[in-house]
Design a protein around this motif. Structure first.
Motif, short mmCIF file in Angstrom:
data_model
loop_
_atom_site.label_atom_id
_atom_site.label_comp_id
_atom_site.label_asym_id
_atom_site.label_seq_id
_atom_site.Cartn_x
_atom_site.Cartn_y
_atom_site.Cartn_z
N ARG A 228 -83.48 -49.74 -62.20
CA ARG A 228 -83.51 -50.78 -61.15
C ARG A 228 -82.09 -51.29 -60.85
O ARG A 228 -81.73 -51.55 -59.69
N GLY A 229 -81.30 -51.50 -61.91
CA GLY A 229 -79.93 -51.96 -61.69
C GLY A 229 -79.13 -50.96 -60.88
O GLY A 229 -78.38 -51.34 -59.95
N ASP A 232 -80.37 -51.19 -57.33
CA ASP A 232 -79.85 -52.38 -56.63
C ASP A 232 -78.38 -52.20 -56.28
O ASP A 232 -77.93 -52.59 -55.18
N ARG A 235 -78.25 -49.94 -53.39
CA ARG A 235 -78.67 -50.62 -52.17
C ARG A 235 -77.57 -51.54 -51.66
O ARG A 235 -77.27 -51.60 -50.44
N ASN A 236 -76.96 -52.29 -52.57
CA ASN A 236 -75.89 -53.21 -52.15
C ASN A 236 -74.71 -52.44 -51.58
O ASN A 236 -74.06 -52.87 -50.62
#
Length: 313
Positions: A228-229, A232, A235-236
């Motif tokens: 997930r990290g 993310d 995505r960022n």
């Protein structure tokens, strides 16, 4: 006169011959006695001779004999009384020794002597062990021990013992119930021990399984958090690149996300000024252009040329 004498002589000779000849059957052994003393032994079948009138013949059965002893009560080491029946198979091996040992009693006297020998050896052998040995597979060894001792003692009787077996080894009637209750209690104790060991093993396996499951779930959660990290961060990164390429489109996406989060479910009532920037993408394109035109930043600066035409009213 001669004829009667001749007949008498013939009769006398026949009588002497009949008293001098005897037959030995293949199932017998014959002993020739003279005044109680052994003079001859015949073991081969056929005709044999003896001295008439002063010698007589005694026959003995040469076949294998059976002996069933009477019920005998013995007491093993654990004081648990047993009722034992035994039987033996025997035959005469030495006729002269047999005659000297049993005398005129013959086979009946020999059976009584053998029964006494067997009873003594049974008491001695079974009295030196616990009752469980008599009722288990060790019984064969006990029977062999009794047989070997009986063979040695029976040699003095001129008897060969072929085999000895225990027919029955039972508890007395008055002891059966107590013995069965004790055996049942022992089996229940063994069953309880087995169940306890099984439950202990099951708890060990459950604890190991719970630990393995916890470790597996923890590792999976850790890997999920890492994924997930990374997602993310990716995505960022993509959003940052998108903002750098088209800031207007990025602002639009952020506004759409804000509308979605603010107007979900029952959370649909907002107290915000109509001209708030939150609703900038809810206005029509015409209104947005009009606002841009009417905004002070978009109004043209007044001209210093007096010849310039005045704005239209």
């Amino acid at each position: 006169m001669r004829i009667p004498i001749l007949i008498g002589v013939i009769v006398a000779i026949g009588f002497l011959v009949l008293n001098s000849v005897f037959t030995v059957d293949e199932r017998q052994k014959a002993m020739v006695l003279q005044f109680g003393q052994v003079r001859d032994i015949r073991e081969q079948p056929g005709l044999a001779f003896k001295l008439p009138f002063i010698q007589n013949v005694v026959y003995y059965d040469s076949r294998i004999q059976g002996l069933d002893t009477n019920a005998l009560e013995v007491t093993p080491l654990d004081d648990r009384r047993l009722i034992v029946d035994a039987f033996a198979r025997w035959r005469i091996s030495d006729v002269a020794q047999f005659r000297r040992a049993v005398g005129a009693g013959g086979m009946q006297a020999a059976s009584q002597r053998l029964e006494a020998i067997l009873n003594a050896n049974v008491r001695e052998a079974l009295g030196a062990v616990r009752s469980e040995a008599v009722l288990s597979a060790d019984r064969v060894g006990l029977m062999n021990r009794i047989r070997d001792k009986a063979i040695e003692e029976a040699r003095d009787l001129g008897i060969e013992i072929i085999d000895v077996r225990l027919k029955r080894a039972d508890l007395p009637e008055q002891n059966l119930k107590a013995t069965f209750d004790r055996m049942q209690a022992e089996r229940q104790r063994e069953a309880a021990d087995e169940r306890a060991r099984g439950q202990e093993a099951a708890q060990r396996l459950r604890a190991q399984a719970d630990r393995t499951a916890l470790e597996t779930v923890s590792e999976a959660d850790r890997d999920a958090q890492v994924i997930r990290g990374e997602a993310d961060a990716e995505r960022n990164r993509v959003l940052a690149e998108s903002y750098g390429v088209d800031p207007e489109f990025f602002a639009f996406l952020r506004s759409m996300d804000a509308y979605k989060a603010a107007m979900t479910g029952a959370n649909s009532t907002l107290l915000i000024e109509p001209d708030s920037a939150f609703f900038s993408y809810l206005h029509s394109p015409h209104q947005r252009r009009l606002q841009d035109v009417m905004s002070p930043a978009a109004a043209p600066a007044p001209s210093a040329d007096p010849a310039a035409p005045a704005p239209a009213e």
